[in-house]
Design a protein around this motif. Sequence first.
Motif: not given
Length: 446
Positions: A355-356, A359-361, A414
């Motif tokens: 997620s970090d 950028g996933y929720r 990422a």
Amino acid sequence: MKNGSDRPQDRLGSAMKAIEHGVDAAVGDLARMIAVDTSFPPGLGYDAFADLMEDLLSPMDFACRRETVPEELWRVEGGPASGARTNLVAERESGKPVCGLYYHVDTVPVAPGWQRDPLCLTVEGDKLYGLGAADMKGTIAATLLALRAASAEGVDFRYDPMLLLCTDEEGGLYPGIRYLAEQKMLKGHILNFNGSAAPRIWAGCFGIFNLQLTIRGHAVHAGEGNRTGVGINAIEGALPVMNALMALKPIVSARASTLAPPPHATGPLRPQLTLSAVQGGTAGGQVPAEIKILVSRRYAPEERYEDARAEIEAAVRQAVAQTSDLGLSIDLVGHLIPTADPDGPHWPRWEKALSDGFGYRPDEFHKWGAASCSDFGYVQKAGFGPEVLLGGLGRPESCIHSPEEHTTRQDIVALAKSILAYLAADFAADLIPEDRYHEGDYPCLR
């Protein structure tokens, strides 16, 4: 001299910025990797790739050793594999728990249709084209980027990284990670990078086996081929075999698995039977004496390998029996068994790291399996796990196993951030299972 701040969180933040600034070095690493042809079959480039990786890892104080799979475990007479099956294990030990980082170094062969040189990295904007760019040499480049950034900024790790650079995942009979697992060389828990750039919780996957059918006739001058009993055309004799397999194909694909499909799937995951390769004949002036047909069968976890293979062999032998004097041999030349649900205590922290990095929720994560296959069924069978974490660079648009395979700078950055976060001691400390549970609660914490 480390460049980092005295505060651990500042050092981790600085390393994340260093990843962004250092992506060009990762692109250079990827270019060197793609230039080494590790396509399987035949798998002749493994020693050269190990040479390259030792060159890249030694400056970061990794101790490298080569583990070669014994020939008697993987060689099939007349099969597609050749050359030493050289696996590279790179360790940096400090006494902390170990996290294995797994990569298969082989690629599929170059398929017709490439418009760019598949063995020379082509950079077009943020896209990086080359054979293995996404599957999975780009994940190695992302890992090196994360490790260099951590070293430069003085990030303290919670886990000692153990890189596992392994052979023959792309259809081999005895993958390198299987050998390492069976020889009890694995430690800690493992991050497997043969996955996708997606908010995915791995539910397991299908198995696959490859059968090489060799149909033999008798070669004569093509001008004599119309004389009864002189020549036996192996290619023409194979037509009933291929027809029988094509008749079996819809029967196989009508079955369905209960394994959770990807969110984008339109139905359940289904077994598959594919004619993957055909080789035969030499010249127009000669009746062909031999043809080899590679049959690939993806089988669901609910199916038995023995039953799936017997079904194919029965159809083939019945078809060959229709033509007298043809010879037939059936050889298993590749096999990956299904991987069971690899859930375990490290998954929540890996989800947080993904997620970090990407950028996933949290609400975007879904648990699903795949009809694609993994060599980690053997790792589980050897008693290591069942937990295996999964990540990677694969996307539907990445053209994995196809012409114009590619990844992007953004995805390498990422993934590197995700890897760095997961290894760092000061990232999501409340989710570190070694600090939350006793050893007896989970075997993978030992």
